[in-house]
Design a protein around this motif. Sequence first.
Motif, PDB file in Angstrom:
ATOM      1  N   UNK A   1       0.850  -1.183   0.000  1.00  0.00           N
ATOM      2  CA  UNK A   1       0.000   0.000   0.000  1.00  0.00           C
ATOM      3  C   UNK A   1       0.889   1.236   0.000  1.00  0.00           C
ATOM      4  N   UNK A   2       0.405   2.350  -0.564  1.00  0.00           N
ATOM      5  CA  UNK A   2       1.192   3.585  -0.504  1.00  0.00           C
ATOM      6  C   UNK A   2       1.231   4.162   0.900  1.00  0.00           C
ATOM      7  N   UNK A   3       2.110   5.108   1.108  1.00  0.00           N
ATOM      8  CA  UNK A   3       2.229   5.780   2.393  1.00  0.00           C
ATOM      9  C   UNK A   3       0.938   6.535   2.732  1.00  0.00           C
ATOM     10  N   UNK A   4       0.648   6.621   4.001  1.00  0.00           N
ATOM     11  CA  UNK A   4      -0.386   7.520   4.542  1.00  0.00           C
ATOM     12  C   UNK A   4      -1.751   7.355   3.875  1.00  0.00           C
TER      13      UNK A   4
ATOM     14  N   UNK B   1       5.612  -0.816   9.161  1.00  0.00           N
ATOM     15  CA  UNK B   1       4.727  -0.804   8.003  1.00  0.00           C
ATOM     16  C   UNK B   1       3.359  -0.230   8.360  1.00  0.00           C
ATOM     17  N   UNK B   2       2.841  -0.597   9.521  1.00  0.00           N
ATOM     18  CA  UNK B   2       1.570  -0.022   9.963  1.00  0.00           C
ATOM     19  C   UNK B   2       1.686   1.486  10.107  1.00  0.00           C
ATOM     20  N   UNK B   3       2.797   1.960  10.657  1.00  0.00           N
ATOM     21  CA  UNK B   3       3.022   3.400  10.804  1.00  0.00           C
ATOM     22  C   UNK B   3       3.150   4.074   9.442  1.00  0.00           C
TER      23      UNK B   3
END
Length: 198
Positions: A94-97, A120-122
């Motif tokens: 997935x992309x960031x944010x 990765x969750x962050x």
Amino acid sequence: MNWRIRRWDLYAPHYDRFISFEPQRRRSLELAALHPGERVLVCGCGTGLDLPLLPAGLEVFAVDASRGMLARALARGCASPVYFARMDAQQLAFPDSCFDCVLLHLIVAIVPDPLACLREAARVLRSSGRIALFDKYHDGRGRPRLIRRALNPLMRLLATDLNVPLPRLVREAGLAMVHEEPALLRGLFRVARLEHAC
């Protein structure tokens, strides 16, 4: 396929008979404080036990590395639309944010690299987002009790690490633990809300 993934394929048909933790999952979701319109990632969704507990109006993405677990999750009902994918929690595609909330229920203690999972969750979490975590871990106060240290090699082989030093890993992942409480078995299981560190 290595044993780390294969074991969950083997466990999947029997998982729901032994694992539920519905009250603890509900408490974690209370801490998540989900709102309609939010994008939620259920990371390590397993057989999908969280999905029926989610409210309507969300956009839900559920991922797991085990095909057997995902097959069970696909049949689980949810009040919101769910998009499923086979994916490793330590390397999310997935992309960031891009998520308002990430659920980490019983996943951090089973992956080989808990810090990578938290990072990765962050990474995929928006700046104002939060992580709702329910798992077994060591609270970082002193050494784990002798029984936990003695059982851990067998438990790690079968399923899970009993002694993940979560508070330290949370800090190293650039997160802050804004709330934490014992959930079950005298604090062996705990729930926590994490946010980006300021």
